[in-house]
Design a protein around this motif. Structure first.
Motif, PDB file in Angstrom:
ATOM      1  N   ARG A 146      37.000  36.510  56.520  1.00 28.26           N
ATOM      2  CA  ARG A 146      38.104  35.564  56.649  1.00 28.26           C
ATOM      3  C   ARG A 146      39.289  36.221  57.321  1.00 28.26           C
ATOM      4  O   ARG A 146      39.494  37.436  57.242  1.00 28.26           O
ATOM      5  CB  ARG A 146      38.506  34.991  55.282  1.00 28.26           C
ATOM      6  N   ASP A 147      40.072  35.387  57.969  1.00 29.44           N
ATOM      7  CA  ASP A 147      41.311  35.798  58.591  1.00 29.44           C
ATOM      8  C   ASP A 147      42.361  34.816  58.093  1.00 29.44           C
ATOM      9  O   ASP A 147      42.469  33.698  58.598  1.00 29.44           O
ATOM     10  CB  ASP A 147      41.201  35.769  60.110  1.00 29.44           C
ATOM     11  N   ASN A 148      43.109  35.223  57.097  1.00 30.47           N
ATOM     12  CA  ASN A 148      44.067  34.308  56.485  1.00 30.47           C
ATOM     13  C   ASN A 148      45.225  33.965  57.415  1.00 30.47           C
ATOM     14  O   ASN A 148      45.839  32.907  57.280  1.00 30.47           O
ATOM     15  CB  ASN A 148      44.590  34.896  55.172  1.00 30.47           C
ATOM     16  N   VAL A 149      45.524  34.851  58.340  1.00 29.66           N
ATOM     17  CA  VAL A 149      46.569  34.550  59.307  1.00 29.66           C
ATOM     18  C   VAL A 149      46.127  33.409  60.216  1.00 29.66           C
ATOM     19  O   VAL A 149      46.900  32.485  60.510  1.00 29.66           O
ATOM     20  CB  VAL A 149      46.936  35.794  60.133  1.00 29.66           C
ATOM     21  N   LYS A 150      44.879  33.457  60.653  1.00 28.68           N
ATOM     22  CA  LYS A 150      44.328  32.398  61.482  1.00 28.68           C
ATOM     23  C   LYS A 150      43.844  31.204  60.673  1.00 28.68           C
ATOM     24  O   LYS A 150      43.418  30.203  61.259  1.00 28.68           O
ATOM     25  CB  LYS A 150      43.184  32.930  62.336  1.00 28.68           C
ATOM     26  N   ARG A 151      43.887  31.308  59.369  1.00 29.95           N
ATOM     27  CA  ARG A 151      43.454  30.230  58.484  1.00 29.95           C
ATOM     28  C   ARG A 151      42.000  29.850  58.741  1.00 29.95           C
ATOM     29  O   ARG A 151      41.644  28.666  58.731  1.00 29.95           O
ATOM     30  CB  ARG A 151      44.359  29.007  58.639  1.00 29.95           C
ATOM     31  N   THR A 152      41.177  30.841  58.938  1.00 29.10           N
ATOM     32  CA  THR A 152      39.788  30.599  59.297  1.00 29.10           C
ATOM     33  C   THR A 152      38.858  31.524  58.524  1.00 29.10           C
ATOM     34  O   THR A 152      39.153  32.707  58.351  1.00 29.10           O
ATOM     35  CB  THR A 152      39.569  30.792  60.804  1.00 29.10           C
ATOM     36  N   VAL A 153      37.753  30.968  58.077  1.00 28.51           N
ATOM     37  CA  VAL A 153      36.684  31.721  57.437  1.00 28.51           C
ATOM     38  C   VAL A 153      35.458  31.635  58.327  1.00 28.51           C
ATOM     39  O   VAL A 153      35.161  30.577  58.886  1.00 28.51           O
ATOM     40  CB  VAL A 153      36.386  31.177  56.030  1.00 28.51           C
ATOM     41  N   TYR A 154      34.747  32.733  58.441  1.00 28.10           N
ATOM     42  CA  TYR A 154      33.606  32.810  59.330  1.00 28.10           C
ATOM     43  C   TYR A 154      32.329  33.089  58.552  1.00 28.10           C
ATOM     44  O   TYR A 154      32.351  33.705  57.483  1.00 28.10           O
ATOM     45  CB  TYR A 154      33.795  33.919  60.364  1.00 28.10           C
ATOM     46  N   LEU A 155      31.236  32.648  59.114  1.00 29.17           N
ATOM     47  CA  LEU A 155      29.922  33.007  58.608  1.00 29.17           C
ATOM     48  C   LEU A 155      29.083  33.461  59.794  1.00 29.17           C
ATOM     49  O   LEU A 155      28.653  32.643  60.608  1.00 29.17           O
ATOM     50  CB  LEU A 155      29.247  31.836  57.895  1.00 29.17           C
ATOM     51  N   GLN A 156      28.897  34.763  59.894  1.00 32.34           N
ATOM     52  CA  GLN A 156      28.044  35.321  60.931  1.00 32.34           C
ATOM     53  C   GLN A 156      26.611  35.299  60.436  1.00 32.34           C
ATOM     54  O   GLN A 156      26.297  35.879  59.400  1.00 32.34           O
ATOM     55  CB  GLN A 156      28.468  36.752  61.265  1.00 32.34           C
ATOM     56  N   MET A 157      25.748  34.643  61.175  1.00 30.48           N
ATOM     57  CA  MET A 157      24.358  34.472  60.782  1.00 30.48           C
ATOM     58  C   MET A 157      23.470  35.148  61.811  1.00 30.48           C
ATOM     59  O   MET A 157      23.450  34.753  62.980  1.00 30.48           O
ATOM     60  CB  MET A 157      24.011  32.990  60.655  1.00 30.48           C
ATOM     61  N   ASN A 158      22.751  36.156  61.376  1.00 27.84           N
ATOM     62  CA  ASN A 158      21.831  36.883  62.234  1.00 27.84           C
ATOM     63  C   ASN A 158      20.409  36.724  61.727  1.00 27.84           C
ATOM     64  O   ASN A 158      20.178  36.338  60.585  1.00 27.84           O
ATOM     65  CB  ASN A 158      22.204  38.370  62.279  1.00 27.84           C
ATOM     66  N   SER A 159      19.469  37.047  62.586  1.00 24.41           N
ATOM     67  CA  SER A 159      18.049  36.976  62.238  1.00 24.41           C
ATOM     68  C   SER A 159      17.681  35.632  61.631  1.00 24.41           C
ATOM     69  O   SER A 159      16.987  35.545  60.619  1.00 24.41           O
ATOM     70  CB  SER A 159      17.683  38.114  61.281  1.00 24.41           C
ATOM     71  N   LEU A 160      18.148  34.584  62.261  1.00 27.34           N
ATOM     72  CA  LEU A 160      17.902  33.243  61.746  1.00 27.34           C
ATOM     73  C   LEU A 160      16.426  32.882  61.822  1.00 27.34           C
ATOM     74  O   LEU A 160      15.724  33.285  62.751  1.00 27.34           O
ATOM     75  CB  LEU A 160      18.727  32.224  62.526  1.00 27.34           C
ATOM     76  N   ASN A 161      15.984  32.132  60.853  1.00 31.03           N
ATOM     77  CA  ASN A 161      14.619  31.639  60.825  1.00 31.03           C
ATOM     78  C   ASN A 161      14.635  30.152  60.517  1.00 31.03           C
ATOM     79  O   ASN A 161      15.668  29.605  60.110  1.00 31.03           O
ATOM     80  CB  ASN A 161      13.780  32.419  59.800  1.00 31.03           C
ATOM     81  N   PRO A 162      13.530  29.461  60.720  1.00 28.99           N
ATOM     82  CA  PRO A 162      13.526  28.007  60.520  1.00 28.99           C
ATOM     83  C   PRO A 162      13.958  27.568  59.126  1.00 28.99           C
ATOM     84  O   PRO A 162      14.460  26.451  58.962  1.00 28.99           O
ATOM     85  CB  PRO A 162      12.073  27.622  60.802  1.00 28.99           C
TER      86      PRO A 162
ATOM     87  N   PHE B 174      47.171  23.482  53.423  1.00 27.59           N
ATOM     88  CA  PHE B 174      47.346  24.226  52.184  1.00 27.59           C
ATOM     89  C   PHE B 174      47.478  25.710  52.499  1.00 27.59           C
ATOM     90  O   PHE B 174      47.244  26.134  53.632  1.00 27.59           O
ATOM     91  CB  PHE B 174      46.189  23.972  51.209  1.00 27.59           C
ATOM     92  N   THR B 175      47.822  26.466  51.495  1.00 25.45           N
ATOM     93  CA  THR B 175      47.961  27.907  51.657  1.00 25.45           C
ATOM     94  C   THR B 175      46.578  28.532  51.549  1.00 25.45           C
ATOM     95  O   THR B 175      46.050  28.729  50.457  1.00 25.45           O
ATOM     96  CB  THR B 175      48.908  28.489  50.608  1.00 25.45           C
ATOM     97  N   VAL B 176      46.006  28.844  52.680  1.00 23.37           N
ATOM     98  CA  VAL B 176      44.631  29.320  52.726  1.00 23.37           C
ATOM     99  C   VAL B 176      44.445  30.586  51.903  1.00 23.37           C
ATOM    100  O   VAL B 176      43.413  30.776  51.254  1.00 23.37           O
ATOM    101  CB  VAL B 176      44.195  29.546  54.184  1.00 23.37           C
ATOM    102  N   ALA B 177      45.421  31.450  51.913  1.00 18.55           N
ATOM    103  CA  ALA B 177      45.314  32.721  51.207  1.00 18.55           C
ATOM    104  C   ALA B 177      45.207  32.561  49.698  1.00 18.55           C
ATOM    105  O   ALA B 177      44.895  33.534  49.004  1.00 18.55           O
ATOM    106  CB  ALA B 177      46.504  33.609  51.557  1.00 18.55           C
ATOM    107  N   SER B 178      45.445  31.369  49.181  1.00 21.18           N
ATOM    108  CA  SER B 178      45.350  31.129  47.744  1.00 21.18           C
ATOM    109  C   SER B 178      43.973  30.632  47.317  1.00 21.18           C
ATOM    110  O   SER B 178      43.750  30.413  46.127  1.00 21.18           O
ATOM    111  CB  SER B 178      46.403  30.107  47.308  1.00 21.18           C
ATOM    112  N   TYR B 179      43.063  30.458  48.258  1.00 18.44           N
ATOM    113  CA  TYR B 179      41.769  29.849  47.976  1.00 18.44           C
ATOM    114  C   TYR B 179      40.617  30.770  48.310  1.00 18.44           C
ATOM    115  O   TYR B 179      40.607  31.434  49.352  1.00 18.44           O
ATOM    116  CB  TYR B 179      41.605  28.559  48.784  1.00 18.44           C
TER     117      TYR B 179
END
Length: 122
Positions: A72-88, A27-32
């Motif tokens: 997100r990087d719509n050219v790469k069709r990828t969304v990221y979630l950077q998670m820092n200071s993680l806890n249980p 699908f067209t990622v940039a539309s979502y």
């Protein structure tokens, strides 16, 4: 077929970091708008973060504000979630989902990935 595939989960220690990726195809990622959700054992699904189709607007659950960053990087069709200071308490299966509506219309997240496990040890 519209597909979302999460990756990047794993086991980390308290205070560690992970970056999750959500790769989209069919699908067209940039539309979502794309959201990240999580579900821990015995708990209901929780919205974690969401990013608008253009990337200009982001939303975060109070529990992750200041620690997680969605992008997100719509050219790469990828969304990221950077998670820092993680806890249980961040331990859960993390899912990405797509909607052609705004992030706040949660019932319109019709397309979901298979999930990736994030486990944070003490």
């Amino acid at each position: 077929q519209l597909q979302l595939v999460e990756s990047g989960g794993g086991l980390v220690q308290n205070g560690g970091s992970l970056r999750l990726s959500c790769a989209a195809s069919g699908f067209t990622v940039a539309s979502y708008a794309i959201g990240w959700f999580r579900q821990a054992p015995g708990k209901e699904r929780e919205g974690v973060a969401c990013i608008s189709s253009s990337g200009g607007i982001t939303n975060y659950a109070d529990s992750v504000k200041g620690r997680f960053t969605i992008s997100r990087d719509n050219v790469k069709r990828t969304v990221y979630l950077q998670m820092n200071s993680l806890n249980p308490e961040d331990t859960a299966v993390y899912y990405c989902a797509a909607t052609r509506y705004v992030c706040t219309v949660v019932d319109e997240f019709r397309f979901w990935g298979q999930g990736t496990q994030v486990t944070v040890s003490s």
